[in-house]
Design a protein around this motif. Sequence first.
Motif, PDB file in Angstrom:
ATOM      1  N   PRO A   2      79.042  47.576  10.758  1.00  0.00           N
ATOM      2  CA  PRO A   2      79.845  46.277  11.188  1.00  0.00           C
ATOM      3  C   PRO A   2      79.648  45.140  10.578  1.00  0.00           C
ATOM      4  O   PRO A   2      80.347  44.093  10.635  1.00  0.00           O
ATOM      5  N   TYR A   3      78.416  45.023   9.833  1.00  0.00           N
ATOM      6  CA  TYR A   3      77.964  43.710   9.270  1.00  0.00           C
ATOM      7  C   TYR A   3      77.556  44.087   7.803  1.00  0.00           C
ATOM      8  O   TYR A   3      77.294  45.038   7.592  1.00  0.00           O
ATOM      9  N   ARG A   4      77.609  43.164   6.812  1.00  0.00           N
ATOM     10  CA  ARG A   4      76.902  43.023   5.547  1.00  0.00           C
ATOM     11  C   ARG A   4      75.841  42.323   5.433  1.00  0.00           C
ATOM     12  O   ARG A   4      76.118  40.868   5.708  1.00  0.00           O
ATOM     13  N   LEU A   5      74.812  42.470   4.784  1.00  0.00           N
ATOM     14  CA  LEU A   5      73.724  41.590   4.320  1.00  0.00           C
ATOM     15  C   LEU A   5      73.919  41.436   2.908  1.00  0.00           C
ATOM     16  O   LEU A   5      74.203  42.200   2.054  1.00  0.00           O
ATOM     17  N   GLU A   6      73.611  40.132   2.250  1.00  0.00           N
ATOM     18  CA  GLU A   6      73.331  39.702   1.006  1.00  0.00           C
ATOM     19  C   GLU A   6      72.128  40.490   0.238  1.00  0.00           C
ATOM     20  O   GLU A   6      71.259  40.964   1.197  1.00  0.00           O
ATOM     21  N   GLU A   7      72.222  40.370  -0.825  1.00  0.00           N
ATOM     22  CA  GLU A   7      71.033  41.035  -1.465  1.00  0.00           C
ATOM     23  C   GLU A   7      69.872  40.157  -1.232  1.00  0.00           C
ATOM     24  O   GLU A   7      69.988  38.805  -1.502  1.00  0.00           O
ATOM     25  N   GLY A   8      68.704  40.491  -1.033  1.00  0.00           N
ATOM     26  CA  GLY A   8      67.496  39.995  -0.633  1.00  0.00           C
ATOM     27  C   GLY A   8      67.530  39.065   0.584  1.00  0.00           C
ATOM     28  O   GLY A   8      66.395  38.530   1.114  1.00  0.00           O
ATOM     29  N   ALA A   9      68.490  39.301   1.468  1.00  0.00           N
ATOM     30  CA  ALA A   9      68.407  38.703   2.709  1.00  0.00           C
ATOM     31  C   ALA A   9      67.149  39.100   3.812  1.00  0.00           C
ATOM     32  O   ALA A   9      66.721  38.358   4.386  1.00  0.00           O
ATOM     33  N   LEU A  10      67.009  40.382   3.489  1.00  0.00           N
ATOM     34  CA  LEU A  10      65.962  40.947   4.488  1.00  0.00           C
ATOM     35  C   LEU A  10      64.573  40.672   3.828  1.00  0.00           C
ATOM     36  O   LEU A  10      63.676  40.088   4.753  1.00  0.00           O
ATOM     37  N   GLU A  11      64.334  40.374   2.731  1.00  0.00           N
ATOM     38  CA  GLU A  11      63.076  39.777   2.328  1.00  0.00           C
ATOM     39  C   GLU A  11      62.665  38.333   2.584  1.00  0.00           C
ATOM     40  O   GLU A  11      61.828  37.905   3.021  1.00  0.00           O
ATOM     41  N   ARG A  12      64.178  37.441   2.435  1.00  0.00           N
ATOM     42  CA  ARG A  12      63.944  36.173   2.906  1.00  0.00           C
ATOM     43  C   ARG A  12      63.532  36.101   4.271  1.00  0.00           C
ATOM     44  O   ARG A  12      62.813  35.140   4.624  1.00  0.00           O
ATOM     45  N   LEU A  13      64.300  36.849   5.120  1.00  0.00           N
ATOM     46  CA  LEU A  13      64.049  37.148   6.662  1.00  0.00           C
ATOM     47  C   LEU A  13      62.608  37.227   6.797  1.00  0.00           C
ATOM     48  O   LEU A  13      61.721  36.602   7.708  1.00  0.00           O
ATOM     49  N   LYS A  14      62.011  38.147   6.205  1.00  0.00           N
ATOM     50  CA  LYS A  14      60.430  38.622   6.425  1.00  0.00           C
ATOM     51  C   LYS A  14      59.724  37.268   5.947  1.00  0.00           C
ATOM     52  O   LYS A  14      58.497  36.943   6.661  1.00  0.00           O
TER      53      LYS A  14
END
Length: 97
Positions: A2-14
């Motif tokens: 249902p949603y899309r994450l940009e590339e590297g968004a998870l690393e920035r969140l961490k």
Amino acid sequence: MPYRLEEGALERLKFSSRVAIADAVSQRERRQRGAKLGFSVALVACVVLALFVFADFTQTTSYEQFLTKVADAPMDTLYEMSADVVEYAEDITLFIN
């Protein structure tokens, strides 16, 4: 999905989560350091005040020093001092009134 994450968004969140946790910990440590410093300053001020009060109470006063000198003085000197007071009593009362 249902949603899309940009590339590297998870690393920035961490990374931002780690930074937020480290910032919260450093703020808490800073407050604790400030409280310890304040307590230390207050304790030193109390100790200095207690030393001044103790020194003031243990120091002999001028009246106590006078009494010890009178006790050690020869009798004829004391007689001469009291004779002057009796002789000039009228002059003393003129200045007092």
